[in-house]
Design a protein around this motif. Structure first.
Motif, PDB file in Angstrom:
ATOM      1  N   GLY A  17     -61.160 103.256 -79.951  1.00 54.79           N
ATOM      2  CA  GLY A  17     -60.252 104.490 -80.115  1.00 54.79           C
ATOM      3  C   GLY A  17     -59.853 105.277 -79.060  1.00 54.79           C
ATOM      4  O   GLY A  17     -59.625 106.623 -79.242  1.00 54.79           O
ATOM      5  N   THR A  18     -59.470 104.671 -78.064  1.00 55.85           N
ATOM      6  CA  THR A  18     -58.874 105.714 -76.797  1.00 55.85           C
ATOM      7  C   THR A  18     -57.600 104.640 -76.392  1.00 55.85           C
ATOM      8  O   THR A  18     -57.436 103.589 -76.703  1.00 55.85           O
ATOM      9  N   GLU A  19     -56.659 105.487 -75.767  1.00 53.17           N
ATOM     10  CA  GLU A  19     -55.583 105.047 -75.028  1.00 53.17           C
ATOM     11  C   GLU A  19     -56.067 104.224 -73.688  1.00 53.17           C
ATOM     12  O   GLU A  19     -55.266 103.422 -73.328  1.00 53.17           O
ATOM     13  N   VAL A  20     -57.089 104.593 -73.212  1.00 49.61           N
ATOM     14  CA  VAL A  20     -57.462 104.033 -72.143  1.00 49.61           C
ATOM     15  C   VAL A  20     -58.202 102.428 -72.340  1.00 49.61           C
ATOM     16  O   VAL A  20     -59.115 102.276 -73.065  1.00 49.61           O
ATOM     17  N   PRO A  21     -57.678 101.354 -71.876  1.00 49.01           N
ATOM     18  CA  PRO A  21     -58.377 100.106 -72.221  1.00 49.01           C
ATOM     19  C   PRO A  21     -59.907 100.296 -71.823  1.00 49.01           C
ATOM     20  O   PRO A  21     -60.360 100.787 -70.970  1.00 49.01           O
ATOM     21  N   LYS A  22     -60.868  99.270 -72.715  1.00 48.64           N
ATOM     22  CA  LYS A  22     -62.099  99.763 -72.675  1.00 48.64           C
ATOM     23  C   LYS A  22     -62.703  99.327 -71.210  1.00 48.64           C
ATOM     24  O   LYS A  22     -63.608  99.959 -70.503  1.00 48.64           O
ATOM     25  N   GLN A  23     -62.042  98.530 -70.602  1.00 48.01           N
ATOM     26  CA  GLN A  23     -62.772  97.842 -69.195  1.00 48.01           C
ATOM     27  C   GLN A  23     -62.215  98.961 -68.120  1.00 48.01           C
ATOM     28  O   GLN A  23     -63.083  98.936 -67.005  1.00 48.01           O
ATOM     29  N   PHE A  24     -61.579 100.099 -68.563  1.00 50.60           N
ATOM     30  CA  PHE A  24     -61.182 101.195 -67.529  1.00 50.60           C
ATOM     31  C   PHE A  24     -61.999 102.291 -67.777  1.00 50.60           C
ATOM     32  O   PHE A  24     -61.980 103.230 -66.951  1.00 50.60           O
ATOM     33  N   LEU A  25     -62.710 102.443 -68.893  1.00 49.12           N
ATOM     34  CA  LEU A  25     -63.567 103.649 -69.415  1.00 49.12           C
ATOM     35  C   LEU A  25     -64.773 103.874 -68.397  1.00 49.12           C
ATOM     36  O   LEU A  25     -65.359 102.951 -67.887  1.00 49.12           O
ATOM     37  N   ILE A  27     -68.412 104.912 -66.834  1.00 51.91           N
ATOM     38  CA  ILE A  27     -69.674 104.910 -66.959  1.00 51.91           C
ATOM     39  C   ILE A  27     -70.472 105.412 -66.094  1.00 51.91           C
ATOM     40  O   ILE A  27     -70.615 104.948 -64.891  1.00 51.91           O
ATOM     41  N   GLY A  28     -70.715 106.588 -66.081  1.00 53.94           N
ATOM     42  CA  GLY A  28     -71.560 107.497 -64.934  1.00 53.94           C
ATOM     43  C   GLY A  28     -70.696 107.695 -63.968  1.00 53.94           C
ATOM     44  O   GLY A  28     -70.884 107.705 -62.646  1.00 53.94           O
ATOM     45  N   GLY A  29     -69.494 108.045 -64.321  1.00 49.18           N
ATOM     46  CA  GLY A  29     -68.336 108.315 -63.283  1.00 49.18           C
ATOM     47  C   GLY A  29     -67.441 107.036 -62.648  1.00 49.18           C
ATOM     48  O   GLY A  29     -66.725 107.142 -61.716  1.00 49.18           O
ATOM     49  N   LYS A  30     -68.002 105.635 -62.952  1.00 50.50           N
ATOM     50  CA  LYS A  30     -67.327 104.531 -62.604  1.00 50.50           C
ATOM     51  C   LYS A  30     -66.777 103.620 -63.552  1.00 50.50           C
ATOM     52  O   LYS A  30     -67.530 103.420 -64.539  1.00 50.50           O
ATOM     53  N   PRO A  31     -65.241 103.434 -63.268  1.00 52.24           N
ATOM     54  CA  PRO A  31     -65.041 102.177 -64.702  1.00 52.24           C
ATOM     55  C   PRO A  31     -65.984 101.202 -64.678  1.00 52.24           C
ATOM     56  O   PRO A  31     -66.402 100.407 -63.838  1.00 52.24           O
ATOM     57  N   VAL A  32     -65.955 100.761 -65.932  1.00 46.77           N
ATOM     58  CA  VAL A  32     -66.818  99.383 -66.706  1.00 46.77           C
ATOM     59  C   VAL A  32     -66.666  98.522 -65.587  1.00 46.77           C
ATOM     60  O   VAL A  32     -67.294  97.722 -65.053  1.00 46.77           O
ATOM     61  N   LEU A  33     -65.196  98.026 -65.295  1.00 50.35           N
ATOM     62  CA  LEU A  33     -64.846  96.886 -64.727  1.00 50.35           C
ATOM     63  C   LEU A  33     -65.205  96.818 -63.224  1.00 50.35           C
ATOM     64  O   LEU A  33     -65.895  95.942 -62.737  1.00 50.35           O
ATOM     65  N   MET A  34     -65.586  97.820 -62.676  1.00 44.76           N
ATOM     66  CA  MET A  34     -65.908  97.837 -61.431  1.00 44.76           C
ATOM     67  C   MET A  34     -67.540  97.524 -61.322  1.00 44.76           C
ATOM     68  O   MET A  34     -67.804  96.943 -60.280  1.00 44.76           O
ATOM     69  N   ARG A  35     -68.150  98.259 -62.308  1.00 44.35           N
ATOM     70  CA  ARG A  35     -69.624  97.941 -62.404  1.00 44.35           C
ATOM     71  C   ARG A  35     -69.688  96.372 -62.416  1.00 44.35           C
ATOM     72  O   ARG A  35     -70.771  95.823 -61.765  1.00 44.35           O
ATOM     73  N   THR A  36     -69.062  95.738 -63.252  1.00 45.75           N
ATOM     74  CA  THR A  36     -69.218  94.284 -63.498  1.00 45.75           C
ATOM     75  C   THR A  36     -68.804  93.611 -62.329  1.00 45.75           C
ATOM     76  O   THR A  36     -69.701  92.468 -61.834  1.00 45.75           O
ATOM     77  N   LEU A  37     -67.682  93.725 -61.586  1.00 50.10           N
ATOM     78  CA  LEU A  37     -67.682  92.928 -60.285  1.00 50.10           C
ATOM     79  C   LEU A  37     -68.662  93.244 -59.215  1.00 50.10           C
ATOM     80  O   LEU A  37     -69.167  92.366 -58.592  1.00 50.10           O
ATOM     81  N   ALA A  59     -51.177  97.535 -62.128  1.00 51.39           N
ATOM     82  CA  ALA A  59     -50.829  98.895 -61.706  1.00 51.39           C
ATOM     83  C   ALA A  59     -51.871  99.920 -61.724  1.00 51.39           C
ATOM     84  O   ALA A  59     -52.427 100.736 -60.737  1.00 51.39           O
ATOM     85  N   TYR A  60     -52.224 100.047 -62.855  1.00 49.93           N
ATOM     86  CA  TYR A  60     -53.205 101.110 -63.166  1.00 49.93           C
ATOM     87  C   TYR A  60     -54.707 100.584 -62.663  1.00 49.93           C
ATOM     88  O   TYR A  60     -55.307 101.678 -61.894  1.00 49.93           O
ATOM     89  N   TRP A  61     -54.952  99.527 -62.606  1.00 54.46           N
ATOM     90  CA  TRP A  61     -56.121  99.064 -61.922  1.00 54.46           C
ATOM     91  C   TRP A  61     -55.986  99.293 -60.335  1.00 54.46           C
ATOM     92  O   TRP A  61     -57.045  99.735 -59.722  1.00 54.46           O
ATOM     93  N   ASP A  62     -54.821  98.850 -59.794  1.00 50.36           N
ATOM     94  CA  ASP A  62     -54.749  99.242 -58.403  1.00 50.36           C
ATOM     95  C   ASP A  62     -55.130 100.716 -57.886  1.00 50.36           C
ATOM     96  O   ASP A  62     -55.506 101.124 -56.929  1.00 50.36           O
ATOM     97  N   GLY A  63     -54.487 101.539 -59.039  1.00 49.95           N
ATOM     98  CA  GLY A  63     -54.644 103.175 -58.854  1.00 49.95           C
ATOM     99  C   GLY A  63     -56.105 103.404 -58.923  1.00 49.95           C
ATOM    100  O   GLY A  63     -56.456 104.124 -57.953  1.00 49.95           O
ATOM    101  N   LEU A  64     -56.750 102.576 -59.826  1.00 44.29           N
ATOM    102  CA  LEU A  64     -58.371 103.253 -59.912  1.00 44.29           C
ATOM    103  C   LEU A  64     -58.922 102.782 -58.592  1.00 44.29           C
ATOM    104  O   LEU A  64     -59.923 103.425 -58.099  1.00 44.29           O
ATOM    105  N   CYS A  65     -58.748 101.304 -58.133  1.00 45.14           N
ATOM    106  CA  CYS A  65     -59.283 101.077 -56.987  1.00 45.14           C
ATOM    107  C   CYS A  65     -59.133 101.976 -55.647  1.00 45.14           C
ATOM    108  O   CYS A  65     -59.976 102.116 -54.907  1.00 45.14           O
ATOM    109  N   HIS A  66     -57.825 102.282 -55.635  1.00 46.50           N
ATOM    110  CA  HIS A  66     -57.710 103.307 -54.478  1.00 46.50           C
ATOM    111  C   HIS A  66     -58.309 104.290 -54.764  1.00 46.50           C
ATOM    112  O   HIS A  66     -58.631 105.058 -53.599  1.00 46.50           O
TER     113      HIS A  66
END
Length: 223
Positions: A17-25, A27-37, A59-66
Motif C-alpha cells: 500500500g505504498t508508492e515506495v517499492p517494498k525492498q526500499f522501505l 527497517i530501523g532506518g535502513k532499507p530492507v534490500l541493504m539489510r539483505t545484502l 537510479a533510485y537504488w543508486d541514490g539510496l546507496c549514495h
C-alpha cells in the motif's frame, strides 16, 4: 569454490500500500534490500553479489546507496517481466563453475547458519532449499468442502535456494512455464531432485504492512 548470490528485488509495493517499492522501505532506518545484502556479505565478504532490479528503479537504488554510504560491493542486473526472467538475467553475470544462491530481496533476516548450510549441501548434492515446519493446522479445499491434512507431510519453502551454477544455468535455458514458482521448481522440471535443509522462522518475506511491524520488532526497534 566461487560463490554467487542473486538477490531478486522486483517488488512494486502493491500489497504494502505504498508508492515506495517494498525492498526500499526502511527497517530501523535502513532499507530492507541493504539489510539483505549485508546478511550475505557478513557470511562471505568474497561472495559475488548480484542485485536484480527493474530498470526504472535502479537510479533510485543508486541514490539510496549514495545517501546511506552503502559500501557492500554488488553488481546490478536488469529485472525481467517475471521472476523467472529476472533470475535468468542475473545468471548472465554468473560464471559456469561454482555455487549460486537465489534469494528474495525482501528476506533480510536469513540466518548465517542457514546460508552456510545451503551452500554446504549444494556443494554435495547440487540443489538445496531451506524449509520450516508447518505449525498450524492445514486444510485442503475440495469440491465438497475441505478436509484436514497431515501437516507433517508439508514444509514451508524459503530462500536462499542454492545450486551448482552449471545446473541452474541449464535449468533456466528451459522455456518459461507458469508452474515455475521458484528456482527449485525450475530445476525439478529437468528431473533433478532438490535437497532440504532447516531454515529459520525469522526469515520472513516482507510483503505487507504487518510484516514491516514484525521486521521492526526483529531488529529491536520500536514500532
Amino acid at each position: 569454490m566461487k560463490k554467487y548470490a542473486i538477490i531478486v528485488a522486483g517488488g512494486k509495493g502493491l500489497r504494502m500500500g505504498t508508492e515506495v517499492p517494498k525492498q526500499f522501505l526502511p527497517i530501523g532506518g535502513k532499507p530492507v534490500l541493504m539489510r539483505t545484502l549485508e546478511a550475505f556479505h557478513a557470511y562471505d565478504a568474497a561472495m559475488d553479489l548480484i542485485v536484480v532490479l527493474p530498470v526504472d528503479q535502479q537510479a533510485y537504488w543508486d541514490g539510496l546507496c549514495h545517501d546511506q554510504g552503502f559500501a557492500v560491493p554488488h553488481r546490478v542486473a536488469d529485472g525481467g517481466a517475471t521472476r523467472f526472467h529476472s533470475v535468468r538475467n542475473g545468471l548472465a553475470l554468473v560464471g559456469d563453475d561454482g555455487l549460486v544462491a537465489v534469494h528474495d530481496g525482501v528476506r533480510p533476516f536469513v540466518a548465517r547458519e542457514v546460508i552456510e548450510a545451503c551452500f554446504r549441501e549444494a556443494d554435495l548434492r547440487g540443489a538445496v532449499v531451506p524449509v520450516t515446519d508447518v505449525v498450524e493446522t492445514v486444510r485442503r479445499v475440495t469440491p465438497e468442502g475441505s478436509v484436514t491434512v497431515n501437516r507433517a507431510d508439508y514444509k514451508l519453502v524459503q530462500t536462499p535456494q542454492v545450486f551448482r551454477t552449471a545446473l541452474l544455468k541449464r535449468a533456466y535455458r528451459q522455456p518459461y512455464s507458469e508452474r515455475f514458482t521458484d528456482d527449485a521448481s525450475v530445476v525439478e522440471a529437468m528431473g533433478v531432485s532438490v535437497a532440504l535443509v532447516p531454515g529459520n522462522r525469522e526469515n520472513i518475506k516482507i510483503t505487507t504492512p504487518f510484516d514491516i511491524r514484525v521486521a521492526e520488532a526483529l531488529t529491536g526497534c520500536s514500532i
